[in-house]
Design an enzyme around this catalytic site. Structure first.
Site, PDB file in Angstrom:
ATOM      1  N   ILE A   1       2.934   8.398 -11.525  1.00  0.00           N
ATOM      2  CA  ILE A   1       2.051   8.276 -11.665  1.00  0.00           C
ATOM      3  C   ILE A   1       0.586   8.810 -11.236  1.00  0.00           C
ATOM      4  CG2 ILE A   1       0.443   6.218 -12.240  1.00  0.00           C
ATOM      5  CD1 ILE A   1       2.560   4.623 -10.523  1.00  0.00           C
TER       6      ILE A   1
ATOM      7  N   ILE B   1      -0.684  14.727   3.746  1.00  0.00           N
ATOM      8  CA  ILE B   1      -1.364  13.859   3.610  1.00  0.00           C
ATOM      9  C   ILE B   1      -1.936  13.387   5.530  1.00  0.00           C
ATOM     10  CG2 ILE B   1      -1.810  12.738   1.481  1.00  0.00           C
ATOM     11  CD1 ILE B   1      -0.190   9.763   2.234  1.00  0.00           C
TER      12      ILE B   1
ATOM     13  N   THR C   1      -0.499  -1.761  -5.253  1.00  0.00           N
ATOM     14  CA  THR C   1       0.575  -2.541  -5.933  1.00  0.00           C
ATOM     15  C   THR C   1       0.497  -4.045  -5.399  1.00  0.00           C
ATOM     16  OG1 THR C   1       3.329  -3.283  -5.678  1.00  0.00           O
ATOM     17  CG2 THR C   1       2.201  -2.180  -4.096  1.00  0.00           C
ATOM     18  N   ASP C   2       1.274  -4.248  -7.060  1.00  0.00           N
ATOM     19  CA  ASP C   2       1.024  -6.017  -6.309  1.00  0.00           C
ATOM     20  C   ASP C   2       2.374  -6.761  -5.635  1.00  0.00           C
ATOM     21  OD1 ASP C   2       3.123  -5.172  -7.845  1.00  0.00           O
ATOM     22  OD2 ASP C   2       2.781  -6.797  -9.960  1.00  0.00           O
ATOM     23  N   GLU C   3       3.038  -5.794  -5.303  1.00  0.00           N
ATOM     24  CA  GLU C   3       3.880  -5.850  -4.118  1.00  0.00           C
ATOM     25  C   GLU C   3       3.634  -6.665  -2.965  1.00  0.00           C
ATOM     26  OE1 GLU C   3       7.465  -3.892  -4.295  1.00  0.00           O
ATOM     27  OE2 GLU C   3       7.143  -3.162  -5.931  1.00  0.00           O
TER      28      GLU C   3
ATOM     29  N   TYR D   1       8.363  -1.658   2.225  1.00  0.00           N
ATOM     30  CA  TYR D   1       7.630  -0.287   1.072  1.00  0.00           C
ATOM     31  C   TYR D   1       6.466  -1.079   0.911  1.00  0.00           C
ATOM     32  CZ  TYR D   1       5.557   0.515  -3.109  1.00  0.00           C
ATOM     33  OH  TYR D   1       4.484   0.754  -4.447  1.00  0.00           O
TER      34      TYR D   1
ATOM     35  N   LYS E   1       2.474  -0.460   2.441  1.00  0.00           N
ATOM     36  CA  LYS E   1       1.155  -0.319   1.412  1.00  0.00           C
ATOM     37  C   LYS E   1       0.223  -1.885   2.051  1.00  0.00           C
ATOM     38  CE  LYS E   1       0.803   1.942  -1.765  1.00  0.00           C
ATOM     39  NZ  LYS E   1       0.200   3.129  -2.765  1.00  0.00           N
TER      40      LYS E   1
ATOM     41  N   ASN F   1       4.807  -3.011 -12.218  1.00  0.00           N
ATOM     42  CA  ASN F   1       5.677  -1.972 -12.104  1.00  0.00           C
ATOM     43  C   ASN F   1       5.316  -0.908 -13.248  1.00  0.00           C
ATOM     44  OD1 ASN F   1       7.252  -4.382 -10.393  1.00  0.00           O
ATOM     45  ND2 ASN F   1       8.963  -2.789 -11.003  1.00  0.00           N
TER      46      ASN F   1
ATOM     47  N   ASN G   1      14.832  -8.402 -15.187  1.00  0.00           N
ATOM     48  CA  ASN G   1      15.495  -6.963 -15.510  1.00  0.00           C
ATOM     49  C   ASN G   1      16.888  -7.456 -16.103  1.00  0.00           C
ATOM     50  OD1 ASN G   1      13.709  -6.457 -13.408  1.00  0.00           O
ATOM     51  ND2 ASN G   1      15.936  -7.337 -11.901  1.00  0.00           N
TER      52      ASN G   1
HETATM   53  P1  NAD Z   1       6.314   8.583  -6.968  1.00  0.00           P
HETATM   54  O1  NAD Z   1       6.974   8.270  -5.958  1.00  0.00           O
HETATM   55  O2  NAD Z   1       6.592   9.296  -7.977  1.00  0.00           O
HETATM   56  O3  NAD Z   1       5.480   9.635  -6.287  1.00  0.00           O
HETATM   57  C1  NAD Z   1       5.243  10.557  -5.122  1.00  0.00           C
HETATM   58  C2  NAD Z   1       3.983  11.351  -4.542  1.00  0.00           C
HETATM   59  O4  NAD Z   1       3.206  11.575  -3.559  1.00  0.00           O
HETATM   60  C3  NAD Z   1       5.752  12.616  -4.650  1.00  0.00           C
HETATM   61  O5  NAD Z   1       4.811  13.440  -5.602  1.00  0.00           O
HETATM   62  C4  NAD Z   1       5.364  12.944  -3.333  1.00  0.00           C
HETATM   63  O6  NAD Z   1       5.948  14.286  -3.102  1.00  0.00           O
HETATM   64  C5  NAD Z   1       4.086  12.630  -2.858  1.00  0.00           C
HETATM   65  N1  NAD Z   1       3.397  12.447  -1.882  1.00  0.00           N
HETATM   66  C6  NAD Z   1       4.683  11.479  -0.482  1.00  0.00           C
HETATM   67  N2  NAD Z   1       4.669  12.065   0.530  1.00  0.00           N
HETATM   68  C7  NAD Z   1       3.148  12.596   0.665  1.00  0.00           C
HETATM   69  C8  NAD Z   1       2.343  12.789   2.016  1.00  0.00           C
HETATM   70  N3  NAD Z   1       2.994  13.029   3.050  1.00  0.00           N
HETATM   71  N4  NAD Z   1       1.880  14.043   1.754  1.00  0.00           N
HETATM   72  C9  NAD Z   1       1.429  13.901  -0.277  1.00  0.00           C
HETATM   73  N5  NAD Z   1       2.060  14.088  -1.066  1.00  0.00           N
HETATM   74  C10 NAD Z   1       3.297  13.342  -0.780  1.00  0.00           C
HETATM   75  O7  NAD Z   1       5.539   7.591  -7.104  1.00  0.00           O
HETATM   76  P2  NAD Z   1       4.319   6.882  -8.194  1.00  0.00           P
HETATM   77  O8  NAD Z   1       5.503   5.322  -8.934  1.00  0.00           O
HETATM   78  O9  NAD Z   1       3.758   7.377  -8.946  1.00  0.00           O
HETATM   79  O10 NAD Z   1       3.590   6.231  -7.493  1.00  0.00           O
HETATM   80  C11 NAD Z   1       2.502   6.202  -7.075  1.00  0.00           C
HETATM   81  C12 NAD Z   1       1.409   5.150  -6.467  1.00  0.00           C
HETATM   82  O11 NAD Z   1       0.974   4.412  -6.605  1.00  0.00           O
HETATM   83  C13 NAD Z   1       2.263   4.914  -5.003  1.00  0.00           C
HETATM   84  O12 NAD Z   1       0.832   5.008  -4.176  1.00  0.00           O
HETATM   85  C14 NAD Z   1       2.812   3.749  -5.565  1.00  0.00           C
HETATM   86  O13 NAD Z   1       2.640   2.883  -3.857  1.00  0.00           O
HETATM   87  C15 NAD Z   1       1.828   3.023  -6.344  1.00  0.00           C
HETATM   88  N6  NAD Z   1       2.523   2.039  -7.123  1.00  0.00           N
HETATM   89  C16 NAD Z   1       3.808   2.389  -7.730  1.00  0.00           C
HETATM   90  C17 NAD Z   1       4.131   1.531  -8.884  1.00  0.00           C
HETATM   91  C18 NAD Z   1       5.392   1.668  -9.642  1.00  0.00           C
HETATM   92  O14 NAD Z   1       5.727   1.295 -10.772  1.00  0.00           O
HETATM   93  N7  NAD Z   1       5.489   2.967  -9.381  1.00  0.00           N
HETATM   94  C19 NAD Z   1       3.718   0.185  -9.025  1.00  0.00           C
HETATM   95  C20 NAD Z   1       2.675  -0.435  -8.753  1.00  0.00           C
HETATM   96  C21 NAD Z   1       2.061   0.982  -7.387  1.00  0.00           C
HETATM   97  P1  TYD Z   2      12.363  -0.695  -8.573  1.00  0.00           P
HETATM   98  O1  TYD Z   2      12.281   0.359 -10.425  1.00  0.00           O
HETATM   99  O2  TYD Z   2      13.069   0.019  -8.066  1.00  0.00           O
HETATM  100  O3  TYD Z   2      11.193  -1.176  -8.945  1.00  0.00           O
HETATM  101  P2  TYD Z   2      10.241  -2.451  -7.503  1.00  0.00           P
HETATM  102  O4  TYD Z   2      11.718  -2.778  -6.846  1.00  0.00           O
HETATM  103  O5  TYD Z   2       8.875  -1.704  -6.750  1.00  0.00           O
HETATM  104  O6  TYD Z   2       9.775  -3.498  -8.282  1.00  0.00           O
HETATM  105  O7  TYD Z   2      13.032  -2.555  -9.229  1.00  0.00           O
HETATM  106  C1  TYD Z   2      12.814  -3.032 -10.295  1.00  0.00           C
HETATM  107  C2  TYD Z   2      13.704  -4.246 -10.700  1.00  0.00           C
HETATM  108  O8  TYD Z   2      14.668  -3.636 -10.899  1.00  0.00           O
HETATM  109  C3  TYD Z   2      13.758  -5.146  -9.704  1.00  0.00           C
HETATM  110  O9  TYD Z   2      14.283  -6.116  -9.328  1.00  0.00           O
HETATM  111  C4  TYD Z   2      15.248  -4.247  -8.501  1.00  0.00           C
HETATM  112  C5  TYD Z   2      15.574  -3.836  -9.839  1.00  0.00           C
HETATM  113  N1  TYD Z   2      16.831  -3.085  -9.714  1.00  0.00           N
HETATM  114  C6  TYD Z   2      17.892  -3.445 -10.329  1.00  0.00           C
HETATM  115  O10 TYD Z   2      18.336  -4.819 -10.675  1.00  0.00           O
HETATM  116  N2  TYD Z   2      19.000  -2.162 -10.679  1.00  0.00           N
HETATM  117  C7  TYD Z   2      18.505  -0.643 -10.169  1.00  0.00           C
HETATM  118  O11 TYD Z   2      19.514   0.298 -10.459  1.00  0.00           O
HETATM  119  C8  TYD Z   2      17.720  -0.645 -10.150  1.00  0.00           C
HETATM  120  C9  TYD Z   2      16.966   0.380  -9.199  1.00  0.00           C
HETATM  121  C10 TYD Z   2      16.611  -1.722  -9.367  1.00  0.00           C
END
Ligand code: NAD
Ligand code: TYD
Length: 339
Positions: free
Chosen positions: A14, A62, A127-129, A154, A158, A183, A253
């Site tokens: 993101i 960080i 996150t909504d989690e 996780y 957060k 998500n 899912n």
């Molecule tokens: P990601 O895992 O793809 O990326 C995380 C980034 O943070 C990576 O580039 C990693 O190198 C960097 N990082 C990790 N540890 C670090 C540290 N100690 N110092 C500096 N950089 C560091 O994550 P994402 O999916 O892009 O999520 C980004 C943010 O959004 C997170 O805070 C996550 O909690 C939040 N979020 C993600 C989702 C989702 O669906 N992916 C949903 C809700 C919230």
């Molecule tokens: P994920 O992409 O890990 O996101 P989050 O756990 O943050 O919601 O998982 C999304 C949903 O998909 C979650 O309910 C777990 C499920 N899941 C599977 O069923 N199989 C998989 O291999 C993965 C990675 C997730």
């Protein structure tokens, strides 16, 4: 007006999309991508902007107080947009500690640096989690007032960071916003998460592991709609407020996996039901009214977004094949587990 914005985690999914969005939308802003480049960080996604005069990369942890303090003192950032985190629930079940170090301690170090340098706004991407889980009643949603009841290491990490951000606002008057989104999916989503994992496996005629009965529900948000939401909160968000981000795209899912299989013209025989995730949250669903009142509207439905995303993965096989290759896997496991 020229502004200096530091985006933490800008090499991730993101944060990476957000860096691209900001560098292109605001040539007058200086965008600093601060990232440790863990297994989830990848700079090749920024090849097209790496020579832009308003893009800068800084490799830093960080949670490393000394280097973060020195960086903030030197650069005098105006804004912080904080994405950097350990982000995968399954990894938090096998190795919780790094989640506390990065997500909790790392956030606190950034808050101290922001406070010491009188930044204009600190946007904390959460996150909504953190709200825990909903049951399957489709009339219930997470609002900004829903109590925090995180269930996984996780989401607990957060939620802890959210509370620190809130406390720095209440105690020190630090100008903050917290965003809590559902998500995300879209380009450059790391292939350990459900949607990119499913696409990459189906393309290669490999089985897709569906946890439990596949009936858990997630509320899917296209990453570019999320970037627009953060841009709005950064500029217009009322200081101290929390904003939920979600596009009313709830799916089980199994529905998501079947949509991908159908779009790729493959067989549902590739679905494999596997043991459920420990503490698997049943349902997430966001009420985004507060953010909509600020002026945000999603532009993607799950149908348009998933079609675009599948096409992106087909067009960018090289990117994700390198990531799922054994060599890269070995490299990042070593980094991650310190083995
Ligand atoms: P990601 O895992 O793809 O990326 C995380 C980034 O943070 C990576 O580039 C990693 O190198 C960097 N990082 C990790 N540890 C670090 C540290 N100690 N110092 C500096 N950089 C560091 O994550 P994402 O999916 O892009 O999520 C980004 C943010 O959004 C997170 O805070 C996550 O909690 C939040 N979020 C993600 C989702 C989702 O669906 N992916 C949903 C809700 C919230
Ligand atoms: P994920 O992409 O890990 O996101 P989050 O756990 O943050 O919601 O998982 C999304 C949903 O998909 C979650 O309910 C777990 C499920 N899941 C599977 O069923 N199989 C998989 O291999 C993965 C990675 C997730």
């Amino acid at each position: 007006m020229k502004k200096k914005i530091v985006v933490t985690g800008g090499a991730g999914f993101i944060g990476g999309n957000f860096v691209q969005f900001m560098v292109k939308k605001y040539p007058e802003y200086d965008i600093y991508n601060l990232d440790l480049l863990t297994y989830a960080g990848d700079l090749t996604k920024h090849r097209d902007i790496e020579n832009e005069p308003n893009y800068h990369f800084v490799k830093a942890d960080i949670a490393d107080r000394e280097s973060i303090t020195a960086l903030f003192e030197k650069e005098k950032f105006d804004y912080v947009v904080h994405f950097a985190a350990e982000s995968h629930v399954d990894r938090s079940i096998t190795n919780p500690e790094i989640f506390v170090l990065t997500n909790v301690l790392g956030t606190q170090v950034l808050l101290d640096a922001a406070k010491a340098n009188n930044i204009t706004k600190f946007v904390h991407v959460s996150t909504d989690e953190v709200y825990g889980e909903l049951d399957f009643d489709p009339t219930t949603f997470f609002t900004e007032d829903t109590p925090l009841q995180p269930n996984s290491p996780y989401s607990a990490s957060k939620a802890s960071s959210d509370l620190l951000v809130r406390a720095y606002h209440e105690t020190f008057g630090l100008p903050v916003n917290i965003t809590r989104c559902s998500n995300n999916y879209g380009p450059y989503h790391f292939p350990e998460k459900l949607i990119p994992l499913t696409i990459s496996r189906i393309v290669n005629d490999q089985k897709v592991p569906v946890y439990g009965d596949g009936k858990n529900i997630r509320d899917w948000l296209h990453v570019l709609d999320h970037c627009a939401a953060i841009d709005l909160v950064l500029h217009e968000g009322v200081t101290g407020e929390v904003y939920n981000v979600g596009g009313h795209n709830e799916r089980t899912n199994l529905e998501v996996v079947k949509t991908i299989i159908k779009t790729l013209g493959k067989s549902e025989d590739l679905i494999e039901f596997v043991e459920d995730r420990l503490g698997h949250d049943k349902r997430y669903a966001i009420d985004p009214t507060k953010l909509e009142q600020l002026g945000w509207k999603p532009t993607y439905t799950l149908e348009t977004g998933i079609a675009q995303t599948i096409q992106w993965y087909l067009d960018n096989k090289e990117w994700w094949e390198r990531i799922i290759s054994g060599e890269y896997q070995e490299y990042f496991e070593k980094q991650y587990n310190g083995k």
